[in-house]
Design an enzyme around this catalytic site. Structure first.
Site, mmCIF file in Angstrom:
data_model
loop_
_atom_site.group_PDB
_atom_site.id
_atom_site.type_symbol
_atom_site.label_atom_id
_atom_site.label_comp_id
_atom_site.label_asym_id
_atom_site.label_seq_id
_atom_site.Cartn_x
_atom_site.Cartn_y
_atom_site.Cartn_z
ATOM 1 N N CYS A 26 0.836 -1.206 0.000
ATOM 2 C CA CYS A 26 0.000 0.000 0.000
ATOM 3 C C CYS A 26 0.865 1.248 0.000
ATOM 4 O O CYS A 26 0.500 2.266 -0.580
ATOM 5 C CB CYS A 26 -0.923 -0.007 1.212
ATOM 6 S SG CYS A 26 -2.221 -1.264 1.115
ATOM 7 N N CYS A 39 13.775 5.648 -4.759
ATOM 8 C CA CYS A 39 12.318 5.827 -4.646
ATOM 9 C C CYS A 39 12.016 5.950 -3.159
ATOM 10 O O CYS A 39 12.842 6.458 -2.404
ATOM 11 C CB CYS A 39 11.560 4.667 -5.291
ATOM 12 S SG CYS A 39 11.859 3.061 -4.513
#
Length: 390
Positions: free
Chosen positions: A197, A347
């Site tokens: 998520c 990232c």
């Protein structure tokens, strides 16, 4: 404990009155709830509604396992917490909220990571386990521990706009034990194929829906009212409001309880799910460097190129001053990436940047790309705590 020995105070009878007037439920169902012991693994998106509704329903003893702290990014979906809880251990914030909701419930907290070393010891005192986790290693661990210990596992998972739920390892009135998570998914997907998520996102209301369904299944399992989702997988698409329920059957090849079991204990689930690569005596799939190594390069004015492959909105929340080249379009930026200097790609956690490096190496022959291990999360934890981790 014999449920007929369970007694209620006047306050409890008034509190649970809407349960007691249901003919199929009545005081016997409430007695079973008060006698029950339920362990909730994870108090986040799924765990929040789970814990709130199990507490409100009057489950006698509730255990909570979570080693995380409340973060600003949690508040979009983790309705158990408020702004005043930021930085607090989740188990402490959860219990404070839940005790205010129902003082008649006994809570046990485990401010520690749920691992193969402590899982069986933790769950042994509980009747039902509810899985509120968001990663594959813990999901398989919860399942395997429940199967080996003979506990019911009430499962749900969420991703973006989709959710699923089921009841695993449930033994019905006929004495037959239903399937478990390994019958549905014998092995995990390759690392990085299914984002968490945190990587892929989730609409905030979705865990509320699925977590509430989990609470309902827990109550059904405890009281014997209704038919639990054993042998069935419930699928929900929030974008179309379509649902499906598919059958799940026992797999004779299940390594835990198939016809010829091969796994008699808990295993290293990080390695089972293809994680923990650096801990094995293998070369990583992409070259890596740590946040400390990157800091040293920057402090020394090294001639490097720093690339961020997150989405633009993430970059606006927090960034390291890198060039933004989102993963979905990274191949379109290939001409802007140097082949003559060290290029560091990052990232949020290191998953998407590793995929970007693999894509660039395969398509364009890059040999000078390095993944920032742990991504901006590692940088925020070890180098600059002012960087938002969202």
């Amino acid at each position: 404990m014999a449920t007929n020995a369970i007694e209620f105070s006047k306050e409890e009878l008034e509190r649970y009155s809407r349960h007691l007037i249901i003919p199929e439920f009545n005081i016997e169902g409430q007695r079973k709830l008060k006698a029950a012991r339920v362990l909730v693994v994870g108090s986040g998106g799924l765990g929040s509604p789970l814990l709130l509704y199990l507490t409100a329903a009057g489950v006698g003893t509730i255990g909570i396992v979570d080693f995380d702290v409340v973060d600003e990014s949690n508040l979009q979906r983790q309705v158990l917490f408020g702004v005043e809880n930021k930085g607090m251990p989740k188990v402490d914030a959860a219990v404070a909220r839940l005790r205010a909701l129902n003082p008649h419930v006994n809570f046990r907290t485990y401010n520690e990571k749920f691992t193969s070393k402590n899982a069986l010891d933790i769950i042994k005192d509980y009747d039902v386990v509810a899985d509120g986790t968001d990663n594959f290693p813990t999901r398989y661990l919860v399942n395997d521990a429940c199967v080996l210990a003979g506990k019911v596992n009430v499962y749900a998972s969420i991703y973006r706009f989709e959710g699923q739920a089921s009841v695993f390892n449930y033994t019905g009135p006929d004495g037959v034990t239903g399937p478990n998570y390994r019958d549905l998914f014998p092995t995990p997907p390759p690392p990085g194929l299914v984002p968490s998520c945190a990587e892929g996102g989730v609409i905030g209301v979705l865990p509320g829906i699925l977590g509430s369904l989990q609470a309902l299944e827990v109550i059904k399992v405890i009281t014997g009212v209704g038919v639990p989702l054993s042998g069935r997988l419930f699928l929900f698409d929030a974008t179309t409001f379509e649902t499906r329920t598919v059958k799940v059957r026992r797999d004779p090849a299940n390594p835990l309880n198939g016809t010829a079991p091969t796994q008699t204990g808990l295993i290293d689930y990080e390695q089972f799910c293809g994680l923990g690569i650096s801990e094995r005596k293998e070369e990583p799939r992409v070259k890596e460097l740590t946040e400390q190594e990157l800091k040293s390069l920057l402090d020394n004015g090294a001639d490097i190129q720093l690339i961020d492959v997150r989405e633009p909105y993430e970059y606006l929340i927090a960034n390291l001053g890198a060039e933004l080249m989102p993963l979905k379009q990274v191949s379109e930026f290939a001409s802007r990436i140097s082949k003559d200097k060290q290029v560091i790609v990052h990232c949020r956690s290191g998953v998407r940047s590793a995929k970007a490096i693999q894509e660039l190496e395969q398509q364009f022959g890059f040999e000078n790309l390095y993944n920032l291990k742990g991504g901006i999360l590692a940088w925020a934890k070890e180098i600059d705590t002012e960087v938002a981790t969202y």
